[in-house]
Design an enzyme around this catalytic site. Structure first.
Site, PDB file in Angstrom:
ATOM      1  N   HIS A 236     102.718 -30.319  43.089  1.00 11.42           N
ATOM      2  CA  HIS A 236     103.165 -28.933  43.221  1.00 11.42           C
ATOM      3  C   HIS A 236     103.821 -28.403  41.962  1.00 11.42           C
ATOM      4  CE1 HIS A 236     101.888 -27.288  46.990  1.00 11.42           C
ATOM      5  NE2 HIS A 236     101.609 -28.558  47.207  1.00 11.42           N
TER       6      HIS A 236
ATOM      7  N   GLU B  35      89.896 -28.183  54.794  1.00  9.85           N
ATOM      8  CA  GLU B  35      90.422 -29.114  53.798  1.00  9.85           C
ATOM      9  C   GLU B  35      90.474 -30.546  54.325  1.00  9.85           C
ATOM     10  OE1 GLU B  35      94.323 -27.820  52.586  1.00  9.85           O
ATOM     11  OE2 GLU B  35      94.891 -27.199  54.597  1.00  9.85           O
TER      12      GLU B  35
ATOM     13  N   CYS C 282      90.119 -21.709  47.871  1.00 13.11           N
ATOM     14  CA  CYS C 282      91.460 -21.380  47.366  1.00 13.11           C
ATOM     15  C   CYS C 282      92.157 -22.568  46.736  1.00 13.11           C
ATOM     16  CB  CYS C 282      92.320 -20.766  48.461  1.00 13.11           C
ATOM     17  SG  CYS C 282      92.686 -21.918  49.791  1.00 13.11           S
TER      18      CYS C 282
HETATM   19  C1  PEP Z   1      94.274 -27.023  49.040  1.00 13.45           C
HETATM   20  O1  PEP Z   1      94.510 -28.068  49.669  1.00 13.45           O
HETATM   21  O2  PEP Z   1      93.306 -26.889  48.283  1.00 13.45           O
HETATM   22  C2  PEP Z   1      95.191 -25.885  49.158  1.00 13.45           C
HETATM   23  C3  PEP Z   1      94.898 -24.715  48.643  1.00 13.45           C
HETATM   24  O3  PEP Z   1      96.378 -26.095  49.781  1.00 13.45           O
HETATM   25  P1  PEP Z   1      97.651 -26.796  49.118  1.00 13.45           P
HETATM   26  O4  PEP Z   1      97.315 -27.079  47.672  1.00 13.45           O
HETATM   27  O5  PEP Z   1      98.783 -25.862  49.258  1.00 13.45           O
HETATM   28  O6  PEP Z   1      97.798 -28.030  49.924  1.00 13.45           O
HETATM   29 MG    MG Z   2      95.979 -28.035  51.271  1.00 12.06          MG
END
Ligand code: PEP
Ligand code: MG
Length: 595
Positions: free
Chosen positions: A198, A442, A513
């Site tokens: 993150h 996902e 995304c």
């Molecule tokens: C993903 O898993 O690609 C996503 C967009 O969600 P995050 O990165 O917030 O887990």
């Molecule tokens: Mg995700």
């Protein structure tokens, strides 16, 4: 990662693109500061305790001032991490421990503080639990502030950053990044970290170049040393010559000019034949709004609501959530008529931890994370859905559920939404009754079962970050398995294709995304496979849009076949190479932007 044969060049993970040149600012946790222990003069213990209390009071004031100044910057008003720091600093037990060490052992306050913190840190570290690891970072942060105060010098390391610099650190938590004055951060170079952590996502969202997993960069650089950082190739150059600095700066200038020149005059996402791939932005609470508004995106494709939870003891209230979501809906409205925000319901768990509340599990990525957590905490879910619905009266809002694995979950989500709507109707609170609901794809099971899921939602959004991690069984945050994190692995491609095919059959729009959307070679490939929209950090829209603007739908159809045209048994790296070659031939300069 490995160091180059020329030991003035380090190679790491390219986590956020762009070039940066500037002096090094070494960001260290408190643990790295040596603290000398000495006996205070007999009878001077009380004065030493007083000195400690003054440092605590002054640190408390500093934290409160910082919170106030953050509150005034509407776009970065998340003060919750500091609330947690205040709680620690006001903790009677903690203060009592330090003071009794000073009084009983007649030692200086600095060393009493260090001993108290060390014992708390080692207790937490031994537990080897993500929740407690987060708390260790908080303790480091607070000790750093208190030690600086006791030393009568700086008001916290973050505030020592006085000139534009490249921040060099062992690792940084998202809260540490947020605390740094962003106008003075030219880039990040860290010993640890990974492409999809993150922290990396935050650097990308803020458009700050970053290289992670450099191993020992903190040991190789001294404060003020000139550093050249290439966040696209993952290279960090130390002790560059004057000529090299001038050359590097010239390249940086050229790149930014050519990326501006490459930005198409027509709306981002328009192909050479006039057809369109929708370009959307990924956003979250606290992200600077200017970057989003100037991106010319047609909406917010992913609003990560969990940023309201991360690092906090207590859940945000419904009203606090409503205000954040309403602001996001209003912000989306500034992107143009019909623009929307896709608010993702709480995706907590895995590497996104709350300080309290979420049950700690031995295997959090496969545990009660994300929609599973929300569905098992009905009041939390209903409060969030009510807050989102209330925000829908202020702009176009869509709801997106993360980590959906099966039809049952979508049905339960729909039932919860109906209950949230009913309670607002009872109270006469306005909302958009036709708000659309989507499922994140996902989890491999969701991709394989997308046809059935499509019966219970209005759109899909593919989260490649997690889809790749779960398909390859490779932790997205673990550098040791990053070689297996392969966006163009045939297995991943099959799952994305299956999702797109299922969506098309039911007439559902589908977006990507995950971070992969922002890499031109991969993002254009997802468009070629038929996704309708790409959602990414605002900083990446120009490069992906520039690539798309040079291609027609026919070109995309041809591009989709590139991996298939490889001999049987081709590796993901070979597929990536072949795609890059195909794209480079049509979009000059693409390699530099996506390596
Ligand atoms: C993903 O898993 O690609 C996503 C967009 O969600 P995050 O990165 O917030 O887990
Ligand atoms: Mg995700």
């Amino acid at each position: 990662m490995s160091n180059n044969a020329d030991n003035s060049v380090l190679s790491g993970l390219a986590v956020s693109g762009g070039l940066a040149a500037g002096p090094a600012f070494i960001y260290r946790g408190a643990g790295a500061y040596p603290v000398a222990e000495y006996k205070v003069a007999p009878g001077a213990e009380d004065a030493e305790v007083l000195r400690f209390r003054r440092a605590v009071a002054s640190t408390r004031r500093d934290i409160e001032n910082l919170m106030n100044s953050l509150r005034t910057r509407a776009s970065s008003g998340d003060t919750k991490v500091f609330e947690c720091h205040l709680m620690i600093i006001e903790d009677e037990f903690f203060l009592g421990e330090v003071e009794s060490l000073v009084l009983k052992e007649s030692i200086n306050a600095e060393s009493a503080l260090r001993r108290t913190m060390d014992s708390a840190r080692s207790k937490f570290e031994r537990m080897n639990d993500p929740y407690f690891r987060e708390r260790v970072r908080d303790l480091d942060d607070i000790e750093r502030r208190l030690q600086a105060e006791l030393a009568g010098c700086a008001k916290g390391v973050a505030l020592e950053l006085k000139e534009p610099s490249i921040v060099i650190a062992d690792d940084l938590t998202p809260s540490e990044m947020v605390q740094l004055p962003q106008n003075l951060v030219l880039g990040f170079a860290t010993n640890g970290g990974s492409t999809t952590s993150h922290v990396a996502l935050l650097a990308r969202a803020l458009g700050i170049p970053a290289v992670a997993a450099l191993g020992d960069v903190t040991q190789r650089v001294s404060a003020g040393d000139m550093v050249l950082l290439d966040g696209s190739s993952g290279r960090v150059e130390l002790s560059p010559s004057r000529e090299r600095i001038a050359e590097f700066r010239a390249i940086a200038r050229l790149r930014s000019e050519s990326s501006l020149a490459a930005a198409p005059a027509h709306p981002p996402g328009e192909l050479a034949d006039g057809s369109r791939i929708e370009m959307l932005v990924n956003a979250h609470h606290g992200l600077p709004t200017e970057a989003i508004v100037s991106s010319r995106a047609s909406g917010i494709g992913l609003y990560r609501s969990e940023y309201l939870w991360i690092g906090r003891e207590m859940e945000p209230s419904e009203d606090e959530q409503f205000e954040a979501y309403r602001d996001a809906a209003l912000l989306a409205g500034r992107l143009g008529p019909g623009a929307f925000v896709t608010i993702r319901t709480l995706d907590i768990g895995g590497d996104k931890t709350m300080s309290g509340g979420v049950v700690r599990e031995p295997n959090p990525f496969l545990g009660n994370r994300s929609i599973r957590y929300l569905l098992s905490h009905r009041e939390t879910m209903l409060a969030q859905l009510r807050a989102i619905l209330r925000a829908s009266a202020f702009g176009r809002v869509k709801i997106l559920h993360p980590m959906i694995s099966c039809v049952e979950e979508l049905k339960e989500c729909a039932a919860a939404l109906e209950e949230a709507k009913a309670s607002l109707v009872r109270k006469g609170v306005p909302f958009d009754g036709s708000v659309q609901t989507g499922a994140m794809i996902e989890v491999p099971a969701a991709a394989l079962n997308a046809g059935n899921l499509a019966e219970f939602c209005d759109f899909f959004s593919i989260g490649t970050n997690d889809l790749i991690q779960y398909t390859m069984a490779a932790d997205r945050g673990n550098d040791a398995v990053s070689r297996l994190y392969q966006p163009l692995n045939p297995a991943v491609l099959k799952l994305v294709s299956a999702t797109v095919e299922a969506a098309k059959k039911k007439g559902l729009p589908v977006a990507v995304c995950g971070e992969s959307a922002s890499n031109p070679v991969e993002g254009v490939y997802w468009a070629a496979l038929g996704v309708d929209a790409l959602s990414m950090s605002p900083a990446y829209i120009p490069q992906v849009a520039a690539a798309l603007s040079r291609l027609s739908r026919r070109d995309l159809d041809e591009y989709a076949l590139v991996p298939e045209s490889l001999p049987a048994g081709a590796t993901a790296a070979e597929a990536e190479q072949a795609c890059r070659k195909w794209l480079s031939a049509r979009v000059p300069g693409i390699s530099e932007q996506s390596s």
